[in-house]
Design an enzyme around this catalytic site. Structure first.
Site, mmCIF file in Angstrom:
data_model
loop_
_atom_site.group_PDB
_atom_site.id
_atom_site.type_symbol
_atom_site.label_atom_id
_atom_site.label_comp_id
_atom_site.label_asym_id
_atom_site.label_seq_id
_atom_site.Cartn_x
_atom_site.Cartn_y
_atom_site.Cartn_z
ATOM 1 N N THR A 103 1.052 -1.620 0.466
ATOM 2 C CA THR A 103 -0.169 -0.224 0.153
ATOM 3 C C THR A 103 0.949 1.089 0.123
ATOM 4 O O THR A 103 0.398 1.821 0.987
ATOM 5 C CB THR A 103 -0.930 0.035 1.797
ATOM 6 O OG1 THR A 103 -1.326 -1.171 1.152
ATOM 7 C CG2 THR A 103 -2.121 0.918 1.045
ATOM 8 N N HIS A 104 2.072 0.998 -0.785
ATOM 9 C CA HIS A 104 2.528 2.406 -0.651
ATOM 10 C C HIS A 104 2.424 2.994 -2.356
ATOM 11 O O HIS A 104 3.008 3.115 -3.364
ATOM 12 C CB HIS A 104 4.114 2.330 -0.852
ATOM 13 C CG HIS A 104 4.376 1.234 0.325
ATOM 14 N ND1 HIS A 104 5.644 0.555 0.321
ATOM 15 C CD2 HIS A 104 3.561 1.463 1.647
ATOM 16 C CE1 HIS A 104 5.663 0.084 1.747
ATOM 17 N NE2 HIS A 104 4.540 0.368 2.614
#
Lengths: 588, 251
Positions: free
Chosen positions: A513-514
């Site tokens: 989740t970057h």
């Protein structure tokens, strides 16, 4: 009928890490601040119950704390030649929801980016020549590591980061990261006590001439009281970090560091379960006059404000700018437009070593408890003789042994039946994983825009993600995977596997989740949406803060830089913008 | 704590919201809240604890469907010295109860059309909810076996034939009727079976923490500080569930 509400000095969109930090700074300045948050109120005592937060099914698999696609989905495709379809269930990345945002469910790995990131174009051009990264739209961010140092320091002390400095004012420190830029002082807390796996990884990599050091951690190694007077407790290494809220006040988040102070202020107000539809521009079209939002009874409200600070998740920041018509949407064919530009991700690969007689007790874990080598990260090593730029941190951070998701078996094991069960029982405690978290560099074809077909619950177009791993990044990742093969062999297990990055970003498998970019900071208004203070070039009373501002992504977790940028932007607003409101802090 | 912008729900929308919430097993409709300056909205332990699943009867499956699912989970996780089988562990009960929640109705997913076949990188693009996938998938298996195995049901096959059929489904070698994708349906059942087997026992599977004992996973424990430095040594304590340790069964 839109209900018009009383005027506020500042409206903040999204009450996560960035929103909370900036709200706290601007209320200290005496401003009247309202934060509008799409999700519900969340805090430790109310929502992260020590009696039942250790529930893998509810929080990690069914994802109680995350944004639900029915509320807002996105569409995806790997390139412009494909038809984008909706991500009907978030898998590859998991956006947060509610007060605290993604900072509730993160693991706590807290990095600083390097000067060679912030000035990447200048740095790489000087060292290798610009042809070295031909085809990549690498741009300088407009700031230097030296400028960012104070802001990083503020975030690390706010959050109680546990780690070991590698470079204090130019002096290399034994046991820290020798590749980091100078910092003004050590971390507020010492590193966490290491579990067996990372200890073994550090011994092996050190023996190979690499430089392992403890991962800077937002899981606290000791009790701590931060500069705002908020107390946190020592991490108990329960192994329920990522995807969970911490019931123990041991993981840094807006809840455990800022909100207890912010919520007591008379000049702050939070509105939850209210979704901002767009930012409204004034008659000149060059300034924002407030935001329009809808609450959970479907009433539409207009909140007038002098200053709009956009601090939702990176992807939502980009979509909000598009829906508000602030800045031109990027067109990869012409290279024109700034919103949606330089969308980047993370280029990861993994290794696992299988032993016969080792017991790693994988459930004794924390999200950022482990060891890292940065020898092959960023531009820490000479790229003269390789056919790529960028790099990856090699991390041994075994962050959980939760068995629905963490049940490794050796290669060749069936997925069910008697042999599967035997291998699962034998391998659960006796294998060790480590991985490479690689940089993601921008190319023209990777971008964000609005989907022409699919709509959200209010009939507005969904965000469309067009992304695949650039060839440069795959070459980088394969180079680092070769290094991981060497480490895996040196670990001395029975066998090992290395799962390499490959073309074809798969939205159906969790990766990271970057998500970064889309509303990037920079020096050129034609190639960036924001100036170096995260102020919109287009509408000077709009600041957009978060990983959306990253001009590329490094081989590091983004939260440290998100927190640093929040303090950086808040400082620019307090000490420069408010003296002369409505004016650009950098002349275009 | 006050309510912001008074809600204007009609009786009908209120009722439909309530029934959806009850079906989903969650709290009532959440309303927008305003936390004005100086207030502390803390509200200790107001979130919902999980509800202990009580075995007995079927809430979603028909008796025929349940027999098939019990037979499948017992082949995916067969009984041996390491643990009980999937059926006795409660995996079918777990799936049955899950299908009556928001999971079964796919309530959290984006279910708006147009629905188009996607690329593998685009994930599941089907129009059916998880509950519909089970209903149609189990129906298609029954129909297929009835036609191709002279009237057999899955549960009536020998263990060898069950495994062979499941392997064919896993590999996508079975052409199931009524547009059911055998490979995708197998993956769904396998995933749910493993969830049930390894999740906390409150959800109906993992009876008596069978899988956690097999692995040596201590479950819902919350403090390992005493043990972090004891490298490469066995962890001495048995697992605990959210509902407590084995010998502290409340009911």
């Amino acid at each position: 009928m839109t209900k018009i509400l009383p005027h506020k000095d500042v409206v903040i969109i999204g009450l996560g890490w960035s929103g909370s930090i900036i709200a706290n700074e601007l209320t200290d300045e005496g401003l009247d601040v309202v934060a509008i948050e799409r999700g519900p109120w969340r805090d430790t005592g109310t929502d992260f119950n020590i009696g039942y937060i250790q529930d893998e099914l509810r929080y990690a698999i069914r994802r109680d704390l995350f944004l639900q696609p029915r509320v807002e989905a996105m569409t995806m495709r790997n390139n412009d030649g494909q038809s984008a379809l909706p991500i009907r269930e978030y898998n590859s990345f998991l956006p947060g929801n509610g007060v605290g945002g993604a900072g509730v469910h993160w693991n706590g790995q807290t990095w600083r980016f390097w000067d060679s990131d912030f000035q990447i174009n200048k740095h790489l051009t000087e060292r290798y020549g610009a042809q070295k990264f031909d085809g990549l739209t690498l741009q300088d961010w407009g700031v230097t590591a030296q400028e960012m140092e104070k802001s990083y320091d503020k975030f690390e002390y706010l959050a109680g980061i546990s780690g070991k400095a590698g470079n204090v004012n130019g002096q290399i420190q034994e046991g820290g990261n020798p590749f980091e830029d100078p910092r003004s002082r050590d971390y507020p807390l010492p590193p966490m006590e290491m579990t067996y796996g990372p200890t073994k990884f550090a011994e092996v990599t050190k023996g190979m001439g690499l430089h392992p050091f403890p991962c800077p951690s937002g899981n606290l190694s000791k009790d701590y009281v931060n500069p705002l007077g908020v107390a946190m407790g020592q991490c108990t290494m329960c192994g329920f970090c990522e995807r969970f809220g911490c019931a123990n006040y041991s993981k840094s988040s807006a809840q455990t560091t800022v909100l207890p102070v912010l919520m007591k202020k008379k000049n702050f107000e939070a509105r939850t379960l209210c979704e901002v539809l767009h930012i409204d521009k004034d008659a000149s079209g060059k300034m924002a006059k407030g935001v329009t939002y809808v609450d959970s009874s479907d009433e539409v409200c207009f909140q007038p404000a002098d200053l709009v600070v956009v601090t939702a998740y990176a992807l939502h920041n980009a979509r909000l700018m598009m829906l508000s018509g602030i800045g031109q949407v990027y067109d990869p064919n012409t290279g024109e437009g700034t919103i949606g530009r330089n969308y980047c991700y993370q280029t990861n690969a993994g290794a696992r070593v299988y032993f016969d007689d080792e017991n790693f007790n994988p459930f004794i874990a924390a999200g950022a408890l482990g060891m890292t080598c940065d020898d092959y990260n960023g531009d820490a090593f000479d790229h003269s003789d390789v056919d790529f730029v960028g790099g990856a941190g090699i991390n041994c951070v075994p962050s959980s042994g939760r068995p629905i998701q963490s049940r490794p078996t050796p290669p060749g094991t069936p997925a069910w039946g008697k042999d599967w069960k035997k291998a699962t029982a034998e391998t659960y405690k006796s294998s060790l994983a480590f991985g490479s978290q690689g940089s993601s560099y921008p190319v023209a074809g990777n971008h964000l825009d609005l989907d022409p077909t699919y709509k959200d619950r209010f009939g507005r177009p969904l965000l469309r993600i067009t992304f695949d791993f650039p060839d440069n990044d795959l070459r980088m990742s394969h180079f680092v995977s070769d290094r991981m093969e060497d480490i895996a062999k040196a670990m001395g297990g029975r066998e090992h596997t290395v799962s390499r990055a490959k073309k074809g970003w798969n939205s159906a498998v969790y990766q990271s989740t970057h998500n970064t970019g889309g509303v990037i900071m920079g020096t050129d208004p034609k190639k960036s949406a924001l100036n170096k203070y995260l102020q919109s070039w287009e509408a000077h009373n709009v600041f957009v803060v978060g990983a959306s501002a990253f001009a590329h992504n490094a081989g590091k977790n983004p939260t440290g830089t998100v927190g640093g940028l929040a303090f950086w932007a808040a400082d620019a607003i307090r000490n420069q913008y408010l003296r002369n409101p409505g004016v650009g802090l950098v002349s275009a | 704590m006050t309510q912001h912008c008074p809600p204007r729900l009609t009786r009908r929308s209120f009722l439909s919201t309530m029934s959806a919430a009850l079906l989903a097993g969650t709290a009532g409709p959440a309303l927008a809240r305003d936390y004005p300056g100086g207030t502390l909205p803390w509200n200790a332990y107001s979130s919902e604890p999980p509800t202990q699943i009580v075995p007995g009867g079927w809430k979603f499956f028909t008796p025929a469907e349940a027999a098939t699912v019990e037979a499948i989970v017992d082949r995916l996780i067969p009984e041996d010295d390491l643990s009980v089988g999937g059926k006795d562990a409660g995996c079918a009960v777990y799936i049955d109860r899950q299908l009556t929640t928001f999971y079964g109705s796919s309530d959290r997913l984006y279910m708006q059309g147009p629905f188009k076949p996607g690329l593998p990188t685009q994930g599941y693009q089907g129009e059916w909810t998880n509950a519909e996938r089970y209903r149609r998938g189990l129906g298609a298996i029954a129909k297929y076996l009835n036609a191709n195995k002279s009237g057999a049901t899955f549960a009536s096959l020998s263990d060898e034939d069950k495994d062979a059929f499941l392997k064919d489904m896993e590999a996508g070698k079975v052409e199931l009727p009524d547009d059911v994708d055998a490979k995708a349906f197998f993956a769904l059942i396998l995933g749910n079976t493993m969830e049930g087997f390894f999740a906390d026992p409150v959800y109906g599977g993992n009876k008596d923490m069978a899988s956690w004992k097999m692995l040596g996973f201590p479950g819902a424990r919350y403090d390992y500080r005493e043990y972090v430095s004891k490298h490469n040594q066995p962890f001495p304590l048995p697992p605990v569930s959210i509902a407590g340790a084995m010998n502290w069964k409340a009911k």
